[in-house]
Scaffold this motif. Sequence first.
Motif, short mmCIF file in Angstrom:
data_model
loop_
_atom_site.label_atom_id
_atom_site.label_comp_id
_atom_site.label_asym_id
_atom_site.label_seq_id
_atom_site.Cartn_x
_atom_site.Cartn_y
_atom_site.Cartn_z
N ASP A 1 106.57 -151.85 -63.09
CA ASP A 1 106.20 -153.20 -63.55
C ASP A 1 107.43 -154.07 -63.78
O ASP A 1 107.30 -155.27 -64.04
CB ASP A 1 105.39 -153.12 -64.85
N VAL A 2 108.60 -153.47 -63.73
CA VAL A 2 109.84 -154.24 -63.82
C VAL A 2 110.37 -154.45 -62.41
O VAL A 2 110.70 -153.48 -61.72
CB VAL A 2 110.89 -153.54 -64.70
N GLU A 3 110.44 -155.70 -62.00
CA GLU A 3 110.87 -156.02 -60.64
C GLU A 3 112.24 -156.68 -60.64
O GLU A 3 112.65 -157.27 -61.64
CB GLU A 3 109.89 -157.02 -60.02
N LEU A 4 112.90 -156.62 -59.49
CA LEU A 4 114.19 -157.30 -59.32
C LEU A 4 114.05 -158.38 -58.25
O LEU A 4 113.31 -158.22 -57.28
CB LEU A 4 115.27 -156.29 -58.89
N ALA A 5 114.76 -159.48 -58.47
CA ALA A 5 114.92 -160.51 -57.43
C ALA A 5 116.40 -160.85 -57.37
O ALA A 5 117.12 -160.65 -58.37
CB ALA A 5 114.10 -161.74 -57.75
#
Length: 447
Positions: free
Chosen positions: A151-155
């Motif tokens: 649920d923790v995403e990177l951009a």
Amino acid sequence: MALKITVIGTGYLGATHAAAMAELGFEVLGLDVVPEKIEMLQRGEVPMYEPGLEELLRKHVAGIEGSSGRLRFTMDFAEVAEFGDIHFVCVNTPQKHGEYACDMSYVDAAFASLAPHLTGPALVVGKSTVPVGSADRLARTLTGLAPAGEDVELAWNPEFLREGFAVQDTLHPDRIVAGIRSERAEKLLREVYATPLSEGTPFVVTDFPTAELVKTAANSFLATKISFINAMAEVCEAGGGDVVKLAEAIGHDDRIGKKFLRAGIGFGGGCLPKDIRAFMARAGELGADQALTFLREIDSINMRRRGQMVEMTREALGGSSFLGKRIAVLGATFKPDSDDVRDSPALNVAGQIHLQGGQVTVYDPKGMDNARRLFPTLGYAETAVDAVRGAHAVLHLTEWREFRELDPAALGEVAADRVVLDGRNALDPSAWRAAGWTYRAMGRPTA
């Protein structure tokens, strides 16, 4: 519900980004690990000179009378994780000591400190300039260390700030690049940048590696353009041409353009030199080093300019020693509208002349304190006139507007000899010559 934003790292990039996000209407929490920096920012003061930044900060920092109160600061990663929906990582990536590669320790530490506190859905957005391949690795770090896991995403959303125009560049960017892996990440970033997007700023969606490469590719192109015109200046010197006229003529070709075609003592600062070196180092690691061998020559041309300025000064003083000669240096910062003296060509030239026996006096509108810390043995003056008083040669090395507006006749009254060397090709040669000065600039005829 309105998005809440955190900014990790409150140096040049982070402080500007945090203030700009508050200006765009978001609740913002900035984090740094340096207590003195946090205390300054809480008073509405910035640790560097950047036009318009302090005013923007004071407009939003909580606790300052009349502010929106939308911007606060902390040193607590747990507080940041609990507060924010989107976490921007804006920490420094300096050059490693003794090698070309980029030092990722600050970025790695920021991710390692934040991730264990992320217990719910969040988007972490990297803004630091990093070697290609870093985002993929950091995404794995996030999901591995965060209790919320997938649920923790990177951009990856590189910054394109120009020192002196950072506030303008953040609020009204010429493009927004988003390296993303999901529609959710794109949607959140479009929400963050809704205001500039509504003004027509292009939004370029890419994968991680492309987003990481955009920043280094842009800086490499700019460095190439600067070193190209400086190489042309060397040929003009040898062949008797005028590099200013040459630049004007080729600049009318819209495939080439006028910008970054002013010959002089080259580029410096905390970005261009270290970014092109880190790019070369990373290409080598990837087995693509031949693709970037030209950048080594770009770097070499750039560094050579500094020594050439020293030699031009020596020639102007009669060709022998600097001993007993007083040199006025106008400019200490690597560029105007900044107090940044990191890898400053102006200070490098001043330092070389000083080491060779010259009595050097420096004046800069904003960079004096930083210059004194870096080069305590140089002389410093409170005004341009004081710097020039008694000088046998005047070197114009940072193109501040204040220097273009100086009165050559008035300066001539206080100088020992009317000799000016324009290391930035930014002064008006006819005005200086009319006031009795011998004017010299790199790649230009002497008369």
